[in-house]
Design a protein around this motif. Structure first.
Motif, PDB file in Angstrom:
ATOM      1  N   LEU A 214      -8.028  -7.826   4.795  1.00 42.75           N
ATOM      2  CA  LEU A 214      -6.486  -7.695   3.967  1.00 42.75           C
ATOM      3  C   LEU A 214      -5.610  -6.845   4.835  1.00 42.75           C
ATOM      4  N   GLU A 215      -6.207  -5.489   4.981  1.00 42.21           N
ATOM      5  CA  GLU A 215      -5.408  -4.627   5.890  1.00 42.21           C
ATOM      6  C   GLU A 215      -4.896  -5.001   7.128  1.00 42.21           C
ATOM      7  N   TRP A 216      -5.918  -5.781   8.175  1.00 38.85           N
ATOM      8  CA  TRP A 216      -5.747  -6.283   9.083  1.00 38.85           C
ATOM      9  C   TRP A 216      -4.339  -7.194   8.994  1.00 38.85           C
ATOM     10  N   PHE A 217      -4.573  -7.873   8.182  1.00 34.89           N
ATOM     11  CA  PHE A 217      -3.283  -8.966   8.068  1.00 34.89           C
ATOM     12  C   PHE A 217      -2.192  -8.353   7.767  1.00 34.89           C
ATOM     13  N   ASP A 218      -2.091  -7.337   6.736  1.00 36.86           N
ATOM     14  CA  ASP A 218      -0.859  -6.631   6.591  1.00 36.86           C
ATOM     15  C   ASP A 218      -0.391  -5.925   7.569  1.00 36.86           C
TER      16      ASP A 218
ATOM     17  N   HIS B  70      -2.945   6.226  -2.419  1.00 39.17           N
ATOM     18  CA  HIS B  70      -2.878   5.057  -1.659  1.00 39.17           C
ATOM     19  C   HIS B  70      -3.420   3.598  -2.244  1.00 39.17           C
ATOM     20  N   ALA B  71      -2.578   3.439  -3.426  1.00 38.57           N
ATOM     21  CA  ALA B  71      -2.813   2.350  -4.180  1.00 38.57           C
ATOM     22  C   ALA B  71      -2.185   0.846  -3.602  1.00 38.57           C
ATOM     23  N   ARG B  72      -2.458  -0.077  -4.003  1.00 33.34           N
ATOM     24  CA  ARG B  72      -1.718  -1.339  -3.924  1.00 33.34           C
ATOM     25  C   ARG B  72      -1.980  -2.420  -4.873  1.00 33.34           C
ATOM     26  N   GLY B  73      -1.116  -3.322  -5.156  1.00 33.43           N
ATOM     27  CA  GLY B  73      -1.356  -4.528  -6.161  1.00 33.43           C
ATOM     28  C   GLY B  73      -1.119  -3.742  -7.488  1.00 33.43           C
TER      29      GLY B  73
ATOM     30  N   ALA C  33      -2.262   1.155   5.420  1.00 33.57           N
ATOM     31  CA  ALA C  33      -3.657   1.179   4.944  1.00 33.57           C
ATOM     32  C   ALA C  33      -4.591   1.219   6.052  1.00 33.57           C
ATOM     33  N   TRP C  34      -4.605   0.466   7.226  1.00 34.37           N
ATOM     34  CA  TRP C  34      -5.359   0.360   8.246  1.00 34.37           C
ATOM     35  C   TRP C  34      -5.680   1.590   8.934  1.00 34.37           C
ATOM     36  N   GLU C  35      -4.490   2.161   9.043  1.00 32.81           N
ATOM     37  CA  GLU C  35      -4.672   3.528  10.056  1.00 32.81           C
ATOM     38  C   GLU C  35      -5.175   4.887   8.867  1.00 32.81           C
TER      39      GLU C  35
ATOM     40  N   TRP D 140       0.902  -1.086  -0.017  1.00 38.14           N
ATOM     41  CA  TRP D 140      -0.022  -0.048   0.140  1.00 38.14           C
ATOM     42  C   TRP D 140       0.894   1.345  -0.091  1.00 38.14           C
ATOM     43  N   THR D 141       0.621   2.243  -0.954  1.00 38.39           N
ATOM     44  CA  THR D 141       1.537   3.244  -1.084  1.00 38.39           C
ATOM     45  C   THR D 141       0.674   4.448  -1.938  1.00 38.39           C
ATOM     46  N   GLU D 142       1.523   5.417  -2.395  1.00 31.80           N
ATOM     47  CA  GLU D 142       0.802   6.463  -3.078  1.00 31.80           C
ATOM     48  C   GLU D 142       1.935   6.854  -4.239  1.00 31.80           C
ATOM     49  N   VAL D 143       1.384   6.953  -5.666  1.00 28.16           N
ATOM     50  CA  VAL D 143       1.794   7.037  -6.718  1.00 28.16           C
ATOM     51  C   VAL D 143       1.632   8.372  -7.379  1.00 28.16           C
TER      52      VAL D 143
END
Length: 858
Positions: free
Chosen positions: A837-841, A158-161, A850-852, A118-121
């Motif tokens: 997914l975010e909880w496991f990340d 805030h994209a991922r994947g 991502a969760w925060e 999870w990040t920003e581009v």
């Protein structure tokens, strides 16, 4: 394709630049970039005609860019035509030197950005051409053409994947003005970028599940000429799913489309002609219609029928048997009216005394009520012959299992209603799918594996078997049960295929198939029929059992429709509505991970390897289990593929207690409430870790819903080996669930093997996660809907409160208006699945951004 060709000279060139970024401290390049798509190609389509120039005096900034293609559904594939402009095709062009856009007009350029976390581009494009940038279908930046090159900046927040990028390029004057696209990723830590516009697309965004079609009804004609089916696709907005009823021939040729309008469903074909029975919503009621294949007409039989539950043809096809609430007296109830209850059954949502049987003449529309409402529930009915109807009704009784079913018969000529047999089935699985043998002497139905009551043993009643009732003598025989097969489950079908012969759907382990059940001198034999998939998700048979329509699925194959002629011994695929989606997706192939459990039984399990090894030699693992009375089937599951696409290994386990493995295996469920199922889950994890040393034993997560939510919390109270867990709408206290859940006391009676809170309080305390809260240290996420009556949200609330008081890592998310499953809308299901997914990340990867961020502005 005219107008596009690779070149090293600059006319209006699009070049790709991926900026070099730092690798996280202590990580290797392979751990950050993974084995995902590599740099290489753009896909380009065009030119399309440029829009007309604006009228004099109209300022360009007031003109909005209108996309010529559907950016949400444009899944570019090299060589594939644009849906809106079939004469134009997507063309693959190497990123270096890039395409040359030689003509004025509109070009669409596509590629994909692969982000391992999870990040920003941030994107920057510099050109004189008009530019509009879309990320995953949404416009994120736009500007018009310029007389000189200028920059356009855009942010994919805030994209991922895998992020699909579409660039709309409006070339006004094809002069040598270079257009460059530079990308940088901002975030903590920085990530590597990888590019590809070709190859399969992993299920990185759970919302991509929207593209899958689900079958919601199915019927096949007696002669096998026609198959009626309704397909549902989730709409692109927040509205209801789109559902269409169509008729096809066995080769897949479309015969009729859009029958009876939105929401129409096929019930059955007439046994004597190609007449299809259809339902469709009508206000608060239901219309019942018939349609004559292949061209009609469509005719309404009943309009706005209240409480229509079921309808079926008479053997002659001239009349219908209808189960409906129309004509029943109903007391007025609203939220402001005080309610009096005198028995627990009045709180059961499906204890509906209003529906009763009607006989409807198809030629005249005349109807005759066959039964009167009373303190009972009608469960099913069938014509034994033209003049007799056999039906089942469940009535209360004073002792366990608190209900019994009366199998009764109505003489349509005299109106006489006589009792054939009492069958003590309880409430959870009552006799259903009644069907008469062609001669009418015997009636078969699905029921629990044994009659219940004091001294009769405790059973998993969902381990359904086939029973045969002799109408003349009232004798009752269970004809199956010596093997592993169970005959209930969603869409279970039972049809007589002649004297002493039936076809039925049966579950064996994690698979559901067609079987033939035949009577011999030595009893009844069960013979499996060949199939082209692992799981029947929906099934239909012709009235004589000669022809079968089957919706089949497997872990890497979404639902497809097949046709089988038992008469000729042939079969073929009718249609595969999800084939294009499956071809474009990169899917993880499930591997067998079955093992010998601590009780000595073979426990079925399967493992989805991660698609990308973001953490080389330390892959995180997520374990899914339901652990209840019903097995998890090896059908296509978007959630498992979603997790595998994000670099998680996924282990699915069917522990002791699930049906489909024989009566002894299923009956472990009665009275267990955790220990046996939990022991199997832990043993399955150990077996997988021994076989796959690349999995990190310190990064194992666990999740499950309903009974699986209970089992998740129970497991956390027995071990600290899990790094994180998610309990969806799960039970935390057996006693409060027993008293407050809609079916708490009926299902609980089976699951607790007859024990009640006052007869065995130790069981209700010893097995409840709430009373074991001090043993839970694992970070736990609780998800629940406010309108859940099956497992009330207080079950999550009280466990959350206990763990917070104990200072344990726990969070609780409550979804307004959501019922059991948290899937009232497509968007809500996507939301809560992404939270998992975010909880496991956060806890399995130490990536909590991502969760925060989700809760910064709730």
């Amino acid at each position: 394709m005219n107008g596009i060709r690779p070149t090293s000279t600059s006319v209006a060139t699009l070049a790709l630049v991926a900026l070099a970024l730092a690798t996280p401290a202590g990580a290797t390049a392979s751990e950050t970039s993974g084995s995902g798509p590599q740099p290489g190609q753009w896909l380009v389509a065009g030119p399309l005609p440029a829009p007309a120039s604006p009228p004099p005096g109209l300022l360009a900034p007031e003109i909005e860019t209108v996309a010529e293609i559907d950016t949400h559904r444009a899944w570019p594939v090299a060589g594939r035509p644009l849906a809106e402009t079939p004469d134009l095709r997507w063309q693959a062009v190497e990123a270096e030197p890039g395409p040359r856009l030689e003509q004025a007009g509109i070009y669409w350029v596509a590629t994909r950005l692969h982000l391992p976390r999870w990040t920003e581009v941030t994107l920057e494009a510099r050109s004189a051409a008009g530019l509009t940038v879309y990320a995953d279908g949404e416009e994120i930046a736009s500007r018009g053409a310029r007389s000189e090159p200028s920059s356009l900046e855009a942010t994919v927040a805030h994209a991922r994947g895998l992020v699909s990028l579409l660039l709309r390029v409006e070339v006004v004057d094809p002069t040598p003005l270079p257009a460059t696209l530079a990308l940088a990723a901002a975030g903590r830590p920085a990530v590597s970028l990888a590019w590809s516009a070709t190859g399969p697309r992993p299920l990185f965004d759970y919302a991509d599940r929207r593209r899958l079609a689900d079958y919601t009804s199915l019927a096949v004609s007696t002669g096998g000429q026609w198959i009626a089916r309704s397909l549902r696709r989730d709409s692109s907005g927040a509205g209801a799913p789109l559902s269409t009823l169509e008729v096809l021939d066995p080769r897949g040729a479309l015969v009729a489309s859009g029958l009876a309008g939105e929401g129409a469903r096929a019930l059955a074909f007439s046994p004597v002609e190609d007449l299809l029975l259809i339902t469709r919503p009508h206000g608060e009621g239901t219309d019942l219609l018939t349609w004559k294949a292949p061209r009609g007409p469509l005719r309404r039989v009943l309009v706005g029928e209240e409480g229509l539950a079921w309808a079926g043809f008479a053997p002659t096809g001239k009349a219908l048997l209808v189960l409906s609430s129309t004509g029943a007296r109903r007391s007025r109830r609203d939220d402001e009216t005080a309610r009096r209850r005198t028995a627990p059954r009045e709180g059961l949502p499906d204890y509906l005394t209003g529906p009763h049987l009607h006989l409807v003449d198809l030629a005249t529309g005349n109807r005759r009520r066959l039964t009167l409402p009373g303190d009972f529930v009608l469960d099913g009915a069938c014509f034994a012959d033209d003049s007799h109807v056999v039906y089942a009704r469940t009535v209360p009784r004073r002792e366990r299992p608190w209900f019994q079913t009366e199998l009764r018969e109505i003489d349509l000529r005299s109106g006489a209603d006589r009792l054939l047999r009492v069958f003590v089935a309880g409430w959870e699985f009552r006799p259903r799918a009644l069907i008469a043998e062609p001669a009418g002497e015997r009636v078969a139905f699905l029921g629990p594996p044994a009659e219940l009551g004091p001294g009769r043993g405790e059973h998993n009643v969902y381990n359904a078997q086939i029973w045969v009732l002799d109408r003349a003598s009232g004798s009752l025989e269970r004809i199956t049960g010596s093997g592993a097969e169970a005959y209930g489950g969603r869409g279970g079908v039972l049809v007589w295929a002649g004297a002493g012969r039936m076809v039925a759907t049966a579950t064996t382990g994690a698979r559901r198939r067609w079987v033939r059940v035949e009577e011999t001198d030595d009893g009844w034999n069960v013979l499996p029929l060949p199939a082209e998939g692992e799981v029947l998700t929906r099934a239909a048979a012709s009235s004589d059992g000669r022809f079968l329509a089957s919706v089949l699925s497997s872990p890497t194959r979404p639902a497809a429709l097949f046709f089988t002629s038992l008469e000729q011994g042939t079969g073929n695929r009718v249609e595969e509505p999800n084939a294009a989606v499956a071809e474009e997706w990169m899917l993880s192939a499930a591997r067998d991970a079955s093992f010998r459990g601590p009780g000595g039984e073979r426990i079925e399990a399967w493992y989805y390897p991660p698609l990308f090894a973001f953490e080389a030699r330390r892959i995180p693992l997520v374990v899914y289990t339901y652990g209840g009375a019903v097995p998890t089937l090896r059908a296509f599951d978007p959630m498992h593929q979603f997790l595998a696409a994000h670099g998680y290994g996924v282990l699915v386990i069917n522990p002791r207690g699930a049906y489909g493995r024989g009566e002894r295996f299923a009956d472990h469920h009665a009275g267990d409430w955790g220990p046996k199922a939990a022991a199997d889950v832990l043993a399955g994890i150990d077996a997988l870790l021994r076989a796959h040393p690349e999995i990190n034993p310190a990064s194992v997560g666990l999740y499950g819903g309903s009974y699986g939510g209970f089992l998740t919390a129970y497991l956390l109270s027995t071990t600290d080996r899990f790094a994180a867990a998610v309990s969806l709408y799960g039970i935390s206290s057996l006693a409060s669930y027993w008293g407050q859940g809609d079916w708490g006391w009926t299902y609980g009676d089976m699951a607790s093997a007859g024990a009640a809170p006052w007869t065995d309080p130790d069981l209700f305390v010893r097995h409840s996660p709430l009373f074991r809260a001090e043993k839970i240290h694992t970070p736990l996420l609780l998800l629940h809907g406010t309108a859940d009556g099956n497992v009330p949200p207080t079950e999550s609330r009280q466990l959350f409160t206990a763990l917070k008081i104990l200072g344990r890592p726990v969070e609780w998310v409550l979804f307004p208006g959501e019922d059991h499953g948290i899937s009232g809308t497509f968007e809500r299901r996507t939301e809560h699945r992404t939270m998992i997914l975010e909880w496991f990340d956060r806890f399995l990867r130490d990536q909590g951004e991502a969760w925060e961020h989700r809760w910064k502005n709730p």
